[in-house]
Design a protein around this motif. Sequence first.
Motif, short mmCIF file in Angstrom:
data_model
loop_
_atom_site.label_atom_id
_atom_site.label_comp_id
_atom_site.label_asym_id
_atom_site.label_seq_id
_atom_site.Cartn_x
_atom_site.Cartn_y
_atom_site.Cartn_z
N UNK A 133 -3.96 17.34 7.07
CA UNK A 133 -4.88 16.25 6.76
C UNK A 133 -4.04 15.05 6.32
N UNK A 134 -4.28 13.91 6.98
CA UNK A 134 -3.44 12.73 6.76
C UNK A 134 -4.28 11.58 6.17
N UNK A 135 -3.68 10.87 5.25
CA UNK A 135 -4.30 9.69 4.65
C UNK A 135 -3.68 8.45 5.27
N UNK A 136 -4.53 7.62 5.92
CA UNK A 136 -4.07 6.37 6.54
C UNK A 136 -4.39 5.21 5.60
N UNK A 137 -3.48 4.96 4.68
CA UNK A 137 -3.71 3.89 3.69
C UNK A 137 -3.76 2.51 4.35
N UNK A 138 -3.09 2.36 5.48
CA UNK A 138 -3.06 1.06 6.16
C UNK A 138 -4.43 0.61 6.63
N UNK A 139 -5.32 1.59 6.89
CA UNK A 139 -6.65 1.23 7.38
C UNK A 139 -7.51 0.53 6.34
N UNK A 140 -7.14 0.61 5.08
CA UNK A 140 -7.84 -0.14 4.04
C UNK A 140 -7.71 -1.64 4.31
N UNK A 141 -6.54 -2.04 4.83
CA UNK A 141 -6.31 -3.44 5.17
C UNK A 141 -6.89 -3.75 6.55
N UNK A 142 -6.68 -2.84 7.50
CA UNK A 142 -7.15 -3.09 8.87
C UNK A 142 -8.66 -3.33 8.94
N UNK A 143 -9.43 -2.51 8.21
CA UNK A 143 -10.88 -2.63 8.30
C UNK A 143 -11.37 -3.99 7.80
N UNK A 144 -10.73 -4.52 6.74
CA UNK A 144 -11.12 -5.83 6.23
C UNK A 144 -10.70 -6.94 7.18
N UNK A 145 -9.52 -6.81 7.75
CA UNK A 145 -9.04 -7.83 8.69
C UNK A 145 -9.98 -7.96 9.87
N UNK A 146 -10.40 -6.85 10.44
CA UNK A 146 -11.21 -6.92 11.66
C UNK A 146 -12.67 -7.28 11.38
N UNK A 147 -13.15 -6.98 10.18
CA UNK A 147 -14.48 -7.51 9.82
C UNK A 147 -14.44 -9.02 9.76
N UNK B 91 0.81 -1.22 0.00
CA UNK B 91 0.00 0.00 0.00
C UNK B 91 0.84 1.27 0.00
N UNK B 92 2.16 1.13 0.03
CA UNK B 92 3.02 2.30 0.16
C UNK B 92 3.20 2.67 1.62
N UNK B 93 3.45 3.94 1.88
CA UNK B 93 3.63 4.39 3.27
C UNK B 93 2.33 4.27 4.04
N UNK B 94 2.39 3.87 5.32
CA UNK B 94 1.15 3.71 6.10
C UNK B 94 0.43 5.02 6.35
N UNK C 4 -20.32 4.85 6.75
CA UNK C 4 -19.76 3.51 6.77
C UNK C 4 -19.12 3.25 8.12
N UNK C 5 -19.54 2.20 8.86
CA UNK C 5 -18.94 1.93 10.18
C UNK C 5 -17.47 1.58 10.09
N UNK C 6 -17.01 1.09 8.94
CA UNK C 6 -15.59 0.81 8.79
C UNK C 6 -14.78 2.10 8.77
N UNK C 7 -15.37 3.18 8.22
CA UNK C 7 -14.69 4.47 8.23
C UNK C 7 -14.69 5.07 9.63
N UNK C 8 -15.77 4.84 10.38
CA UNK C 8 -15.84 5.36 11.75
C UNK C 8 -14.77 4.73 12.62
N UNK C 9 -14.62 3.40 12.52
CA UNK C 9 -13.66 2.69 13.36
C UNK C 9 -12.25 2.78 12.81
N UNK C 10 -12.12 2.71 11.49
CA UNK C 10 -10.81 2.79 10.84
C UNK C 10 -10.83 3.92 9.81
N UNK C 11 -10.75 5.17 10.27
CA UNK C 11 -10.82 6.30 9.34
C UNK C 11 -9.66 6.29 8.34
N UNK C 12 -9.98 6.57 7.10
CA UNK C 12 -8.95 6.60 6.07
C UNK C 12 -8.32 7.97 5.94
#
Length: 389
Positions: free
Chosen positions: A262-276, A51-54, A233-241
């Motif tokens: 303003x920061x982009x957390x690209x790592x949360x794209x993976x985190x939200x799927x893992x925890x679902x 994903x590049x930098x987290x 989206x509850x995934x955005x609430x818990x794991x904001x991008x």
Amino acid sequence: MVLLELLSGLSGLVKVKHHVDIDSAVFKLHYRITAPMLFCFCLLVTANSLIGDPINCVHDDNPRLKTKVVNTYCWIHTTFTLPKYMHRGYGRGTGVAYPGVGPHDSSDAKVHHAYYQWVPFVLFLQGLMFYTPHWLWKTWEGCKLGSIVMGLSQPVMNKDERREKIHLLAEYLHASIHYHNFYAIKFFLCELLNLVNSVFNMWFMNKFLGGMFFTYGLDVLSFTETNQEERTDPMIVLFPRVTKCSFNMYGPSGTIESHDLMCVLALNIINEKIYVFLWFWFVILSSVSFLALLYRLLVFCIPAIRSGLLQKRARLRYKTGLEAIGKKLQVGDFFLLYLLSKNVELISFSSLMEELSTRLARRPVHPDLEVTASPPSSSERFHLMSQSA
């Protein structure tokens, strides 16, 4: 390629067949499936090449603001979102750039996000927790089952050799009867630990994610069934991008300048799927583990169930001998025989049960009984008959 090399190191945890089978299918779900899966997720969230930098933070063209410094600062000191902007519309004309991101002052409530720093460590710790009951049972078991199977798992064997091994195994089981209860209790404790592990990890993740994990899976399901424009989206609430970060530094005259980033957390794209996925997996695993433990209690407490299981395993046509076994065997003896039935070839196990039932029906079981004593000879039987006459 590096990720594949790391994942290949986990192949030893998911071996399909070991030397002997010393546990149950539900037990294997914990150390062969769940533990390696958590280790894989740990490697996945640390593989920045996917994903590049987290984290990447947007700042102005101030030459004194270094991108690497800003990203590192916001990663270490956490980012935040604003609850008042979380469930509002966003985009042009709304004043909200993204859910949870907008203008703020010192009086606004903030939700700080620091979990992403700990996700790899938590996943690795959870993997160790799910492997621990297997390690504990393997240590307590001490290769006992493997030492008494004596190669009877092989379907093709010399007839005399098979008979001799069955005779020796029946002798051992008869001599050690009523001495395996603690063996069964230790396995039951490890199964109980598996259930506790599953429930505790759900509670632990709920605390780790700020009390939002218990309903996370249900919230995601509900979101997919409703109009997405009506709720966030509850995934955005818990794991904001996208989040905010305040970076303070000294200006040219020594005064403090505050930069709103303003920061982009690209790592949360993976985190939200893992925890679902983990939410659904742990719900299923906890339910199955509870049913397995309940089944084990019923088997241990009801002798009729134990006799029926042994008859089914041995595929014996007549129950007379097994009724004698059911009356004289205790829980530990049954458990050892049940494990043997999973590792000994069917014909050998049927012969073993028949010989063991004969031994138990022929003479009383006593710890001081000499098992190797041979049956009386014909002359001795004649002498006994003449004395009784």
